[in-house]
Design a protein around this motif. Structure first.
Motif, PDB file in Angstrom:
ATOM      1  N   ALA A 100      -1.591   0.138  36.239  1.00 46.04           N
ATOM      2  CA  ALA A 100      -1.828  -0.713  35.075  1.00 46.04           C
ATOM      3  C   ALA A 100      -0.495  -1.047  34.428  1.00 46.04           C
ATOM      4  CB  ALA A 100      -2.761  -0.021  34.064  1.00 46.04           C
ATOM      5  N   SER A 101      -0.413  -2.236  33.902  1.00 43.38           N
ATOM      6  CA  SER A 101       0.821  -2.680  33.267  1.00 43.38           C
ATOM      7  C   SER A 101       0.489  -3.709  32.203  1.00 43.38           C
ATOM      8  CB  SER A 101       1.767  -3.292  34.312  1.00 43.38           C
ATOM      9  OG  SER A 101       2.889  -3.884  33.678  1.00 43.38           O
ATOM     10  N   ASP A 102       1.287  -3.690  31.141  1.00 39.42           N
ATOM     11  CA  ASP A 102       1.124  -4.690  30.083  1.00 39.42           C
ATOM     12  C   ASP A 102       1.825  -5.994  30.426  1.00 39.42           C
ATOM     13  OD1 ASP A 102      -0.290  -2.828  28.579  1.00 39.42           O
ATOM     14  OD2 ASP A 102       1.536  -2.091  27.578  1.00 39.42           O
ATOM     15  N   PHE A 103       2.562  -5.998  31.543  1.00 37.06           N
ATOM     16  CA  PHE A 103       3.365  -7.168  31.890  1.00 37.06           C
ATOM     17  C   PHE A 103       2.906  -7.866  33.171  1.00 37.06           C
ATOM     18  CE2 PHE A 103       5.940  -4.000  29.712  1.00 37.06           C
ATOM     19  CZ  PHE A 103       6.420  -4.719  28.635  1.00 37.06           C
ATOM     20  N   VAL A 104       1.925  -7.298  33.875  1.00 42.10           N
ATOM     21  CA  VAL A 104       1.424  -7.878  35.123  1.00 42.10           C
ATOM     22  C   VAL A 104      -0.090  -7.915  35.061  1.00 42.10           C
ATOM     23  CG1 VAL A 104       1.417  -7.749  37.640  1.00 42.10           C
ATOM     24  CG2 VAL A 104       3.379  -6.877  36.360  1.00 42.10           C
ATOM     25  N   SER A 105      -0.661  -9.034  35.437  1.00 42.94           N
ATOM     26  CA  SER A 105      -2.113  -9.177  35.465  1.00 42.94           C
ATOM     27  C   SER A 105      -2.509  -9.994  36.685  1.00 42.94           C
ATOM     28  CB  SER A 105      -2.635  -9.853  34.188  1.00 42.94           C
ATOM     29  OG  SER A 105      -2.042 -11.127  34.016  1.00 42.94           O
ATOM     30  N   ILE A 106      -3.717  -9.706  37.204  1.00 39.94           N
ATOM     31  CA  ILE A 106      -4.236 -10.368  38.398  1.00 39.94           C
ATOM     32  C   ILE A 106      -5.415 -11.244  38.010  1.00 39.94           C
ATOM     33  CG2 ILE A 106      -5.294 -10.020  40.660  1.00 39.94           C
ATOM     34  CD1 ILE A 106      -3.830  -7.370  40.823  1.00 39.94           C
ATOM     35  N   PHE A 107      -5.423 -12.461  38.528  1.00 43.50           N
ATOM     36  CA  PHE A 107      -6.515 -13.385  38.287  1.00 43.50           C
ATOM     37  C   PHE A 107      -7.394 -13.448  39.531  1.00 43.50           C
ATOM     38  CE2 PHE A 107      -3.236 -14.696  35.366  1.00 43.50           C
ATOM     39  CZ  PHE A 107      -3.947 -15.017  34.212  1.00 43.50           C
ATOM     40  N   THR A 108      -8.687 -13.138  39.360  1.00 42.32           N
ATOM     41  CA  THR A 108      -9.628 -13.240  40.465  1.00 42.32           C
ATOM     42  C   THR A 108     -10.183 -14.661  40.512  1.00 42.32           C
ATOM     43  OG1 THR A 108     -11.413 -12.500  39.030  1.00 42.32           O
ATOM     44  CG2 THR A 108     -10.247 -10.823  40.318  1.00 42.32           C
ATOM     45  N   PRO A 109     -10.544 -15.148  41.687  1.00 36.40           N
ATOM     46  CA  PRO A 109     -11.042 -16.527  41.780  1.00 36.40           C
ATOM     47  C   PRO A 109     -12.398 -16.679  41.131  1.00 36.40           C
ATOM     48  CG  PRO A 109     -11.284 -15.383  43.869  1.00 36.40           C
ATOM     49  CD  PRO A 109     -10.505 -14.473  42.978  1.00 36.40           C
ATOM     50  N   GLN A 110     -12.612 -17.810  40.500  1.00 39.79           N
ATOM     51  CA  GLN A 110     -13.902 -18.094  39.889  1.00 39.79           C
ATOM     52  C   GLN A 110     -14.948 -18.426  40.946  1.00 39.79           C
ATOM     53  OE1 GLN A 110     -13.255 -21.184  37.024  1.00 39.79           O
ATOM     54  NE2 GLN A 110     -11.973 -19.909  35.715  1.00 39.79           N
ATOM     55  N   ASN A 111     -14.495 -19.043  42.036  1.00 36.87           N
ATOM     56  CA  ASN A 111     -15.398 -19.376  43.130  1.00 36.87           C
ATOM     57  C   ASN A 111     -15.352 -18.257  44.160  1.00 36.87           C
ATOM     58  OD1 ASN A 111     -16.911 -20.461  45.161  1.00 36.87           O
ATOM     59  ND2 ASN A 111     -15.815 -22.425  45.245  1.00 36.87           N
ATOM     60  N   GLU A 112     -16.501 -17.684  44.486  1.00 33.98           N
ATOM     61  CA  GLU A 112     -16.527 -16.545  45.405  1.00 33.98           C
ATOM     62  C   GLU A 112     -16.097 -16.935  46.817  1.00 33.98           C
ATOM     63  OE1 GLU A 112     -20.342 -14.817  45.301  1.00 33.98           O
ATOM     64  OE2 GLU A 112     -20.192 -14.097  43.238  1.00 33.98           O
ATOM     65  N   GLU A 113     -16.178 -18.234  47.158  1.00 35.69           N
ATOM     66  CA  GLU A 113     -15.802 -18.655  48.502  1.00 35.69           C
ATOM     67  C   GLU A 113     -14.289 -18.733  48.672  1.00 35.69           C
ATOM     68  OE1 GLU A 113     -17.719 -22.316  49.267  1.00 35.69           O
ATOM     69  OE2 GLU A 113     -19.759 -21.486  49.228  1.00 35.69           O
ATOM     70  N   VAL A 114     -13.554 -18.715  47.568  1.00 34.97           N
ATOM     71  CA  VAL A 114     -12.097 -18.784  47.639  1.00 34.97           C
ATOM     72  C   VAL A 114     -11.536 -17.380  47.744  1.00 34.97           C
ATOM     73  CG1 VAL A 114      -9.999 -19.545  46.465  1.00 34.97           C
ATOM     74  CG2 VAL A 114     -12.088 -20.905  46.298  1.00 34.97           C
ATOM     75  N   SER A 115     -10.667 -17.160  48.732  1.00 36.98           N
ATOM     76  CA  SER A 115     -10.151 -15.812  48.975  1.00 36.98           C
ATOM     77  C   SER A 115      -8.767 -15.605  48.367  1.00 36.98           C
ATOM     78  CB  SER A 115     -10.073 -15.559  50.489  1.00 36.98           C
ATOM     79  OG  SER A 115      -9.241 -16.520  51.108  1.00 36.98           O
ATOM     80  N   ASN A 116      -8.212 -16.588  47.661  1.00 39.20           N
ATOM     81  CA  ASN A 116      -6.879 -16.447  47.101  1.00 39.20           C
ATOM     82  C   ASN A 116      -6.936 -15.833  45.708  1.00 39.20           C
ATOM     83  OD1 ASN A 116      -5.653 -17.568  49.335  1.00 39.20           O
ATOM     84  ND2 ASN A 116      -5.792 -19.646  48.535  1.00 39.20           N
ATOM     85  N   TYR A 117      -5.914 -15.044  45.397  1.00 36.84           N
ATOM     86  CA  TYR A 117      -5.797 -14.400  44.097  1.00 36.84           C
ATOM     87  C   TYR A 117      -4.408 -14.695  43.546  1.00 36.84           C
ATOM     88  CZ  TYR A 117      -9.987 -11.850  45.417  1.00 36.84           C
ATOM     89  OH  TYR A 117     -11.265 -11.525  45.805  1.00 36.84           O
ATOM     90  N   ALA A 118      -4.339 -14.910  42.259  1.00 36.57           N
ATOM     91  CA  ALA A 118      -3.074 -15.247  41.621  1.00 36.57           C
ATOM     92  C   ALA A 118      -2.602 -14.092  40.760  1.00 36.57           C
ATOM     93  CB  ALA A 118      -3.228 -16.505  40.774  1.00 36.57           C
ATOM     94  N   MET A 119      -1.317 -14.111  40.436  1.00 31.84           N
ATOM     95  CA  MET A 119      -0.711 -13.050  39.624  1.00 31.84           C
ATOM     96  C   MET A 119       0.122 -13.676  38.521  1.00 31.84           C
ATOM     97  SD  MET A 119       1.642  -9.865  40.773  1.00 31.84           S
ATOM     98  CE  MET A 119       0.136  -9.006  41.229  1.00 31.84           C
ATOM     99  N   TRP A 122      -8.984  -6.082  53.714  1.00 31.76           N
ATOM    100  CA  TRP A 122      -8.041  -5.549  52.744  1.00 31.76           C
ATOM    101  C   TRP A 122      -7.402  -6.669  51.948  1.00 31.76           C
ATOM    102  CZ3 TRP A 122      -6.780  -6.463  57.765  1.00 31.76           C
ATOM    103  CH2 TRP A 122      -5.593  -7.134  58.016  1.00 31.76           C
ATOM    104  N   MET A 123      -6.895  -6.300  50.785  1.00 30.04           N
ATOM    105  CA  MET A 123      -6.189  -7.252  49.938  1.00 30.04           C
ATOM    106  C   MET A 123      -4.723  -7.278  50.359  1.00 30.04           C
ATOM    107  SD  MET A 123      -5.592  -9.367  47.514  1.00 30.04           S
ATOM    108  CE  MET A 123      -7.146  -9.455  46.632  1.00 30.04           C
ATOM    109  N   GLN A 124      -4.262  -8.445  50.788  1.00 33.80           N
ATOM    110  CA  GLN A 124      -2.884  -8.606  51.218  1.00 33.80           C
ATOM    111  C   GLN A 124      -2.135  -9.498  50.229  1.00 33.80           C
ATOM    112  OE1 GLN A 124      -1.070  -7.201  53.925  1.00 33.80           O
ATOM    113  NE2 GLN A 124       0.470  -8.030  52.526  1.00 33.80           N
ATOM    114  N   TRP A 125      -0.980  -9.017  49.760  1.00 34.11           N
ATOM    115  CA  TRP A 125      -0.150  -9.777  48.833  1.00 34.11           C
ATOM    116  C   TRP A 125       0.985 -10.451  49.584  1.00 34.11           C
ATOM    117  CZ3 TRP A 125      -1.852 -10.786  44.153  1.00 34.11           C
ATOM    118  CH2 TRP A 125      -2.794  -9.929  43.585  1.00 34.11           C
ATOM    119  N   PHE A 126       1.319 -11.658  49.122  1.00 38.08           N
ATOM    120  CA  PHE A 126       2.357 -12.460  49.751  1.00 38.08           C
ATOM    121  C   PHE A 126       3.402 -12.868  48.716  1.00 38.08           C
ATOM    122  CE2 PHE A 126      -1.318 -12.972  52.427  1.00 38.08           C
ATOM    123  CZ  PHE A 126      -0.818 -12.986  53.709  1.00 38.08           C
ATOM    124  N   ASN A 127       4.649 -12.851  49.147  1.00 41.51           N
ATOM    125  CA  ASN A 127       5.757 -13.366  48.333  1.00 41.51           C
ATOM    126  C   ASN A 127       6.040 -14.793  48.791  1.00 41.51           C
ATOM    127  OD1 ASN A 127       7.942 -13.693  46.653  1.00 41.51           O
ATOM    128  ND2 ASN A 127       8.994 -11.841  47.313  1.00 41.51           N
TER     129      ASN A 127
END
Length: 457
Positions: free
Chosen positions: A25-44, A164-169
């Motif tokens: 947990a962090s006060d400076f980083v947050s993850i946004f889950t997709p509103q559409n369940e068919e979309v597999s991308n997640y933003a930060m 699994w959840m994979q993060w990309f730079n």
């Protein structure tokens, strides 16, 4: 530099943002889950640390591949590494499949998100053949780069029950006002019309996986490069102008030597690594040295598997002019002299796409496709001087069919006009193919022209 002038000062800024004790947990980083369940991308949003570098205007950079790899590796492993920052050895990486079950939508505890920005306005990049070489390519450009992170749910065919959840730079590199010259200060790249305010634009996107599950993603590096040319006048209907590259035989040889001796230079620690591997009788001494060595630099891992990658280059309209050397040359004047004589080869390319891919099978695959191609030349002997020429005063060798003469017009057949592919296996056996669509006309009536093109290379 004047300290009061922000455009002439070097700026370096680094800032870190601590997480909570469990690091999930962090006060400076947050993850946004997709509103559409068919979309597999997640933003930060946010970051654990940020690095910003701004170079003064008119900075000159000399690029030598091996030296820059050493500098970059020393910064991230020697200065920013765990051994220096925290005074302890970095934890050994786990089996990627052991980390799969631990990945979730929570903030990963074993991954740090660092944002980077880099700016170099009106910079000059020198790319020599070798160190202290007098021959080089010079690029004048304004460069900016930044990165961001995103993630998506991944799964493997052999472990389909373990997504699994994979993060990309993601690194975005933008170069504007690009001008390419050789060591004689002769300009190689320009726009076809040469209008004021028009320049070549280069955009590069690099995407790679991060975290303990990164080895599961193949290919690792995904690079997309776009080459465009736009004028400085803003317009909604703005169309890219053709980019013209003019190369004489010396320039062509220069590019070949830069690729061979700069970008593909043999590792500077190859001889020491070779001696290391051959010194089996001194294994005890080597083991002692390994035990006291803390920082392992990883840009050149000899015993590791080669990195996998996919590289793509796209350009809407490119014109390549190859100027053949005629007789003796006197340096700066010979390009203009041969150009006036008309001794050149010209290739008009529309919808250029170049790709090269190397995956886990160690096989390199290259592909070049052109939506349209128009090959013409003025290289021919006296017996063909009276041959009918086109509006450019040159002889056509490959011409798009009359229905595709506009070169950028959409055709009923979406297939490219020309496709070249090359497959290189680890044992050096190569397979090359060249496919030319029936929507083009090829003239073989002037064999001297084709032989002259071969002689250029």
């Amino acid at each position: 530099n004047e300290p009061d002038d922000p455009h002439r000062a070097f700026a370096f800024h680094y800032e870190s943002f601590p997480r909570k004790e469990d690091r999930t947990a962090s006060d400076f980083v947050s993850i946004f889950t997709p509103q559409n369940e068919e979309v597999s991308n997640y933003a930060m949003k946010g970051q654990d640390s940020s690095l910003s570098v701004t170079l003064p205007k008119y900075t000159k950079l000399v690029f030598i591949q091996q030296l820059w790899l050493e500098v970059i590796d020393y910064f991230f492993e020697g200065i920013m590494g765990s051994e220096v920052l925290y005074g302890k050895l970095r934890e050994q990486p786990l089996d990627p499949w052991m980390a799969v079950s631990e990945e979730s939508l929570r903030l990963p505890s074993n991954l740090s998100f660092s944002s980077m920005t880099f700016n170099a306005p009106d910079a000059c990049v020198i790319i020599p053949v070798t160190y202290c070489s007098p021959e080089y390519i010079k690029l004048a450009l304004s460069l900016s780069a930044s990165n961001y992170f995103d993630g998506k749910m991944c799964e493997d065919e052999s472990h389909s029950s373990l997504p699994w959840m994979q993060w990309f730079n993601n690194l975005k590199l933008s170069c504007s006002g690009v001008r390419v010259c050789n060591w004689r200060e002769q300009q190689i790249s320009t726009t076809l019309l040469g209008r004021e305010g028009e320049s070549v634009q280069l955009e590069v996107s690099v995407r790679w996986p991060t975290g303990p599950t990164a080895p599961l993603i193949v290919p690792k590096w995904d690079v997309v490069t776009k080459l465009n040319s736009f004028s400085g006048i803003s317009s909604h209907n703005q169309m890219p102008d053709a980019i013209l590259f003019t190369l004489n035989q010396d320039d062509y040889a220069l590019f070949q030597n830069i690729l061979s001796f700069n970008f593909c230079e043999e590792s500077r620690n190859y001889q020491s690594w070779r001696a290391w591997k051959l010194a089996e009788r001194d294994r005890l001494v080597i083991s002692h040295f390994e035990s006291i060595r803390l920082v392992n630099f990883g840009y050149d891992v000899k015993d590791g598997f080669p990195s996998t990658y996919a590289f793509n280059l796209r350009a809407p309209t490119v014109i390549l002019e190859l100027v053949k050397k005629s007789g003796s040359s006197d340096g700066t004047e010979y390009r203009e002299r041969t150009a006036l004589r008309g001794e050149k080869i010209r290739v008009n390319c529309g919808g250029l796409v170049f790709s090269i891919e190397k995956v886990a099978d160690w096989v390199s695959r290259q592909r070049v496709s052109l939506d349209s191609v128009h090959l013409m030349t003025s290289l021919c002997d006296a017996s063909y001087r009276k041959t009918s020429r086109n509006m450019n005063g040159m002889i056509d060798l490959i011409v798009p069919n009359i229905d595709t003469a506009d070169e950028c017009v959409c055709r009923l057949d979406p297939q490219p006009l020309l496709v070249y592919s090359s497959t290189s296996n680890p044992h050096a056996d190569n397979v090359k193919t060249l496919l030319l669509s029936s929507n083009s006309i090829v003239d073989f009536s002037n064999p001297t022209c084709w032989l002259s093109i071969r002689d250029f290379f």
